[in-house]
Design a protein around this motif. Sequence first.
Motif, PDB file in Angstrom:
ATOM      1  N   GLU A 125       0.842  -1.209   0.000  1.00  0.00           N
ATOM      2  CA  GLU A 125       0.000   0.000   0.000  1.00  0.00           C
ATOM      3  C   GLU A 125       0.871   1.250   0.000  1.00  0.00           C
ATOM      4  OE1 GLU A 125      -3.320   0.185  -0.020  1.00  0.00           O
ATOM      5  OE2 GLU A 125      -4.030  -1.813   0.529  1.00  0.00           O
ATOM      6  N   ASN A 126       1.910   1.252   0.843  1.00  0.00           N
ATOM      7  CA  ASN A 126       2.793   2.420   0.939  1.00  0.00           C
ATOM      8  C   ASN A 126       3.588   2.633  -0.347  1.00  0.00           C
ATOM      9  OD1 ASN A 126       2.076   3.283   3.502  1.00  0.00           O
ATOM     10  ND2 ASN A 126       3.579   1.978   4.516  1.00  0.00           N
ATOM     11  N   LYS A 169       1.165   4.283  -2.795  1.00  0.00           N
ATOM     12  CA  LYS A 169       0.905   5.678  -2.383  1.00  0.00           C
ATOM     13  C   LYS A 169       2.123   6.555  -2.647  1.00  0.00           C
ATOM     14  CE  LYS A 169      -2.364   4.422   1.321  1.00  0.00           C
ATOM     15  NZ  LYS A 169      -2.486   4.275   2.794  1.00  0.00           N
ATOM     16  N   ARG A 172       2.514   7.234  -6.358  1.00  0.00           N
ATOM     17  CA  ARG A 172       1.526   8.210  -6.834  1.00  0.00           C
ATOM     18  C   ARG A 172       1.997   9.642  -6.538  1.00  0.00           C
ATOM     19  NH1 ARG A 172      -2.734   5.849  -5.022  1.00  0.00           N
ATOM     20  NH2 ARG A 172      -3.189   4.831  -7.002  1.00  0.00           N
TER      21      ARG A 172
END
Length: 212
Positions: A87-88, A91, A94
């Motif tokens: 997930e990190n 993120k 992005r």
Amino acid sequence: MNQQKRIEILERLRANNPNPTTELEYSSTFELLIAVLLSAQATDVGVNKATRKLFPVARTPQAMLDLGVDGVKEHIKTIGLFNSKAENVIKTCRILVEQHQGEVPESREALEALPGVGRKTANVVLNTAFGWPTIAVDTHIFRVANRTKFAPGKTVRAVEDRLDKVIPAEFKVDAHHWFILHGRYTCIARKPRCGSCIIEDLCEYKEKTSDD
């Protein structure tokens, strides 16, 4: 520990390993950032095993985004905390694409604003990728600094600040690599290998082991 002894320790570590670097495998600043992000509570060996599969299919922030969270998870599932790390990673990629033109910023503030990137990770990237004289204190450095009495401190930040104060400028870029490697292979946690330590006579640890 007096400063003369500290300098002798650093000189010996430098003589033994003149050009130290991280054991994480990477071919770009972006890959280094991702590898360090993945290395929290994991070994460099384990991270390298995963990134050998991940990096060939996602060498840029955009390529990593295209892979998606599930795609990243599939490649790093052998690493601890892989769900939150995936997930990190997404993120972070992005933000790199939207705010930094796909480049890793050479700024502590910008790095620490990335998900999963704390002070230690930022220090590693600034040091290894950009040559900043930063010292990333991990468990190995924390142990070596305290055990030897080179830079004792009760917290990671206290040790970092102490090291920053007592290490002369000429040694600073390489110091954290020397200490990590020393802690990983010689001044190990359970039973330090004092018999094969190149700085044993300078170390102020009271419970030295006699064998190597």
